[in-house]
Write an enzyme that holds these catalytic residues in place. Structure first.
Site, PDB file in Angstrom:
ATOM      1  N   GLY A   1       0.822  -1.217   0.000  1.00 41.30           N
ATOM      2  CA  GLY A   1       0.000   0.000   0.000  1.00 41.30           C
ATOM      3  C   GLY A   1       0.848   1.256   0.000  1.00 41.30           C
TER       4      GLY A   1
ATOM      5  CE  LYS B   1      -7.899  -2.507   8.446  1.00 41.35           C
ATOM      6  NZ  LYS B   1      -6.773  -2.598   7.466  1.00 41.35           N
TER       7      LYS B   1
END
Length: 338
Positions: free
Chosen positions: A13, A148
């Site tokens: 990322g 998550k």
């Protein structure tokens, strides 16, 4: 072993907000060789200019991760699906299966430490103060938050069952510099007259300045006692939204922000969504945002301070000062006339 100078470190990322700032500071301050995993190398010119080795790859493509991790001692996993749009399958493919792919590749490559960037969203918007890491994560039906929770389970399973040295970082609301969610978006909403203070802005924001978070992530990679643990990262006591958004309003020269009681704001958001849908766009103020702006809770950062020796060095006033300077330098605000 924790991260040391001379190590090769992978950041997934790396063209994202948190991953980008982390990669930049690792290369300039920590004396490590940084690889940035990026899906779109065209977006990574700035990273390459800063001395980061750009590696094309995707966490949903296990084969691309093998080469990216070869010879790495430390991995920071910051890639995630953060958009509010997306089906469960799309979100899970990135946040859950993608994390599983990262974990598998890290085990295969003999990585010494994996720092996983999670979120305080795993607590499921529990309306309590000083929520600490003893509080179990919970699913609430919110796609992002639930993904998550599941990604953390993947990471901790690798630690418990296969001995991968993992650390889980749970940031609160990350603002500063070019934060898409808590800097650029509110700034744009205020500029276009679409910012509403819910119930006068008395509900609570849990800010963490981006560089305080990066400090914390670096601690997670270095401190031996961090392994196998999760840490909340938040700057301290919560701040009323009127104070947080008020700082952006002042940057734009806006004296007062309009306010509305929650039911009115909810209706206004529903209308904005309808308008946006007709135009084929996304509403900047939607009902999910309105609900989030009504939250009254906070997260404890005591564990990060005691176990990691971390301190949030930049307070809100200084964080907003640095943010304003960045926004002016990058053309989001008019440059101040001397």
């Amino acid at each position: 072993m924790g991260m040391q100078a001379g190590d090769t470190v992978l950041v997934t990322g790396a063209t994202g907000y948190i991953g980008g700032r982390l990669a930049e500071r690792l290369v300039t301050e920590e004396g490590v060789h940084v690889r940035g995993l990026v899906r779109n190398p065209a977006k990574a010119a700035e990273l390459a200019r800063r001395g980061i080795e750009v590696v094309p790859g995707d966490i949903t493509d296990p084969a691309s991760l093998q080469g990216a991790m070869a010879g790495c001692q430390v991995v920071f996993h910051a890639a995630a699906w953060v958009s509010e749009a997306g089906s469960r399958d799309e979100v899970w493919a990135v946040n859950v299966q993608g994390t599983q792919n990262v974990v598998d590749a890290a085990l295969a490559a003999g990585v010494q430490r994996l720092v996983h960037v999670s979120s305080c969203a795993v607590y499921g918007s529990l309306q309590q103060f000083d929520i600490d890491e003893e509080t179990p994560p919970r699913r609430t039906g919110n796609l992002y938050a639930d993904s998550k929770v599941e990604a953390e389970e993947v990471v901790f399973r690798a630690w418990q069952e296969q001995g991968l040295a993992v650390v889980v970082a749970r940031p609160s609301q990350v603002y500063g510099l070019g934060s898409p969610q808590f800097t650029l978006r509110p700034l744009e909403a205020i500029r276009s007259g679409k910012m509403l203070l819910i119930d006068g802005g008395r509900h609570l924001c849990k800010p963490i300045y981006i560089d305080n978070l990066v400090d914390g992530l670096i601690c997670c990679a270095k401190v031996e006692a961090a392994v196998g643990q999760a840490f909340n990262f938040t700057d301290g006591p919560p701040v009323p939204w009127r104070e947080f958004f008020g700082a952006y309003a002042r940057m734009l020269g806006v004296e007062r922000l309009p306010a509305a009681p929650y039911p009115v704001a909810w209706l206004a958001a529903a209308l904005f969504e309808l308008q946006a849908a007709v135009r084929g766009r996304k509403a900047s103020l939607n009902r999910r945002v309105v609900k989030a702006l009504r939250s009254n809770n906070s997260f404890s950062n005591r564990k990060a301070r005691t176990v990691l020796g971390w301190e949030p060095r930049v307070d809100l006033a200084e964080g907003m000062r640095r943010t304003e300077a960045w926004l002016r330098a990058n053309g989001y605000l008019e440059k101040k006339r001397p």
